[in-house]
Design an enzyme around this catalytic site. Structure first.
Site, PDB file in Angstrom:
ATOM      1  N   HIS A  82       0.769  -1.257   0.000  1.00  0.00           N
ATOM      2  CA  HIS A  82       0.000   0.000   0.000  1.00  0.00           C
ATOM      3  C   HIS A  82       0.794   1.299   0.000  1.00  0.00           C
ATOM      4  O   HIS A  82       0.204   2.353  -0.141  1.00  0.00           O
ATOM      5  CB  HIS A  82      -0.983   0.002   1.195  1.00  0.00           C
ATOM      6  CG  HIS A  82      -0.349  -0.154   2.554  1.00  0.00           C
ATOM      7  ND1 HIS A  82      -1.086  -0.155   3.723  1.00  0.00           N
ATOM      8  CD2 HIS A  82       0.943  -0.312   2.932  1.00  0.00           C
ATOM      9  CE1 HIS A  82      -0.284  -0.303   4.754  1.00  0.00           C
ATOM     10  NE2 HIS A  82       0.955  -0.416   4.308  1.00  0.00           N
ATOM     11  N   HIS A  83       2.132   1.251   0.200  1.00  0.00           N
ATOM     12  CA  HIS A  83       2.886   2.510   0.260  1.00  0.00           C
ATOM     13  C   HIS A  83       3.417   2.997  -1.091  1.00  0.00           C
ATOM     14  O   HIS A  83       3.798   4.162  -1.211  1.00  0.00           O
ATOM     15  CB  HIS A  83       4.099   2.392   1.204  1.00  0.00           C
ATOM     16  CG  HIS A  83       3.754   2.106   2.629  1.00  0.00           C
ATOM     17  ND1 HIS A  83       2.889   2.885   3.355  1.00  0.00           N
ATOM     18  CD2 HIS A  83       4.171   1.127   3.476  1.00  0.00           C
ATOM     19  CE1 HIS A  83       2.775   2.396   4.591  1.00  0.00           C
ATOM     20  NE2 HIS A  83       3.538   1.328   4.683  1.00  0.00           N
ATOM     21  N   ALA A  84       3.490   2.108  -2.083  1.00  0.00           N
ATOM     22  CA  ALA A  84       4.132   2.491  -3.351  1.00  0.00           C
ATOM     23  C   ALA A  84       3.378   3.646  -4.018  1.00  0.00           C
ATOM     24  O   ALA A  84       2.156   3.681  -4.035  1.00  0.00           O
ATOM     25  CB  ALA A  84       4.200   1.282  -4.288  1.00  0.00           C
TER      26      ALA A  84
ATOM     27  N   ASP B  97      -1.017   5.057   2.892  1.00  0.00           N
ATOM     28  CA  ASP B  97      -0.852   6.366   2.236  1.00  0.00           C
ATOM     29  C   ASP B  97      -0.871   6.327   0.709  1.00  0.00           C
ATOM     30  O   ASP B  97      -1.451   7.211   0.072  1.00  0.00           O
ATOM     31  CB  ASP B  97       0.428   7.065   2.756  1.00  0.00           C
ATOM     32  CG  ASP B  97       1.690   6.229   2.557  1.00  0.00           C
ATOM     33  OD1 ASP B  97       1.589   5.038   2.178  1.00  0.00           O
ATOM     34  OD2 ASP B  97       2.792   6.758   2.790  1.00  0.00           O
TER      35      ASP B  97
END
Ligand code: ZL4
Ligand code: CA
Ligand code: ZN
Length: 392
Positions: A144-146, A185
């Site tokens: 989920h951060h990429a 994010d």
């Protein structure tokens, strides 16, 4: 234990690629793709594979990754060596794309690893779109951060964003829910300007101390004029030590309301297992039961759903949670024996022979709970107020 049958009235698909699990981020790096092998071994030894459609995840193509990620980023990602061969290092680019540091190393086979992770999640989304599957499981995804042109927090390719983009081709509204201990994010940012995706992340929040430092209660999407995405990001910032009881209450209150107000036509659920007690990077006191209760609550909404993996840095606990959540997906949670089957490969890794170790067994002494009931109630109240802006 071994009489697991297909769920009645719906279909579950399971997307994995054993090649993905063979990759290494480096000796002491917390991310261990091998936890997927441990998960699969539990799922198989419980006999759950017979109750699902099992697919070997295909590697996503460059064109597919390009649906979210930029060409220049993908091109550089592709220079990571597939074998132990020399490569040209461009320090400027590595800084720009956050590649090659300690969080996001350029390890051997990186591009293959990323494309298999994304391929599994894209396959899952396509099965949901084609109505061939009602719940599709992609434990190798959930990264989920990429960002579009940047790696971040062990994530290089945002398979979730790619899968949601796929879902948006056939469903008007997608609800993204994230129970990883870190803020989701990258997914939040990707859908900041649309009202067709609502994102909800539960996470530990302590800026400057805990990664990534974003996701405060008041951060509900850019409130610029004419931004349809305003109010469509929900954040639930938590303190150390939250318990099953509190988390379940919070999750059900918030997701219950969100469901009523937003009326999603599909759900994307990121099940990062670093929110479990005893996680190497986590800070919560969740047990497998509390973590899995979130999956069960979503399943009972009866909406097509993709279940992703994500974080999870104590492999034996990751495998327990994801295996039990697979059982929930196929509706056999009441049929499986808490005692881990004798013939489970690597059974010794589990230390305690049960799927549900107690907090004392996991931690010795539980972490202090810094979440007051008052604060949790205030957060539910804030979400209720945000949702008044949401009209579908
Ligand atoms: C490690 O031991 O908070 C990486 C990362 C590598 C091996 C040896 C290198 C030692 C913990 C983490 C130096 C490590 C320094 N090795 C890491 C600001 C930071 C800069 C990097 O679950 N240092 C960065 C990312 C987080 C930061 C969390 C969660 C992903 C997900 C979805 C990502 N980054 C401080 C840390 C180790 C390492 C030990 C580490 N990195 C812990 N937390 C972070 O949400 C998959
Ligand atoms: Ca989260
Ligand atoms: Zn995490």
């Amino acid at each position: 234990t071994y009489n697991i049958t297909r769920p009645k009235g719906y279909n579950v698909s399971f997307h994995t690629n054993p090649e993905m699990e063979k990759h290494h981020f480096g000796q002491t790096h917390p991310m261990k793709p091998w936890r997927l092998t441990l998960t699969k071994s539990l799922v198989t030894s419980y006999g759950m594979s017979f109750a699902m459609d099992n697919y070997v995840a295909r590697a996503a193509t460059y064109e597919e990754l390009n649906m979210f990620h930029s060409n220049d980023y993908l091109d550089y990602l592709g220079t990571a060596p597939a074998e132990d061969t020399p490569r040209d290092v461009d320090t400027d680019k590595e800084v720009k794309y956050n590649l090659g540091g300690s969080d996001c190393p350029l390890f051997y086979g990186l591009y293959d690893y990323c494309s298999m992770s994304a391929g599994g999640s894209l396959d899952a989304a396509r099965k949901i779109c084609a109505k061939q599957s009602d719940i599709a499981v992609s434990w190798g995804g959930g990264l989920h951060h990429a960002k579009r042109s940047e790696a971040s927090g062990f994530c290089y390719i945002n398979d979730i964003v790619l899968a949601i983009l796929q879902l948006l081709r056939c469903f008007p509204r997608v609800l993204y829910i994230d129970i990883d201990v870190h803020h989701g994010d990258g997914v939040e940012e990707a859908f900041f300007s649309t009202d067709r995706v609502m994102t909800v992340s539960f996470h530990k929040y302590q800026p400057e101390v805990f990664f990534p430092g974003t996701g405060g209660l008041e951060d509900n999407g850019p409130k610029s004029e004419h931004n349809p995405g305003a109010h469509h990001a929900i954040n639930v910032p938590l303190n150390d030590g939250i318990t099953d009881e509190q988390y379940e209450w919070l999750f059900q209150s918030i997701i219950g309301q969100v469901n009523e107000r937003f009326r999603p036509s599909a759900i994307a659920l990121q099940c990062g297992a670093d929110s479990l007690a005893g996680d190497r990077l986590g800070r919560f006191n969740l047990q497998v039961q509390g973590h899995a209760a979130c999956v069960n609550f979503c399943k009972k909404l009866g909406i097509p759903m993709i279940i992703f993996g994500g974080g999870g840095y104590t492999p034996r606990n990751v495998a327990r949670a994801w295996a039990f959540e697979t059982a929930i997906a196929i509706d056999c949670q009441d049929k499986i024996d808490p005692v881990i089957p004798m013939h489970t490969p690597w059974r010794d890794h589990f230390h305690h022979e049960t799927l549900f170790p107690t907090l004392e067994q996991i931690l010795g002494e539980p972490r202090a709970n810094k979440n007051t009931q008052k604060r949790l109630q205030d957060m539910v109240q804030h979400v209720t107020e945000q949702l008044r802006f949401v009209n579908f």
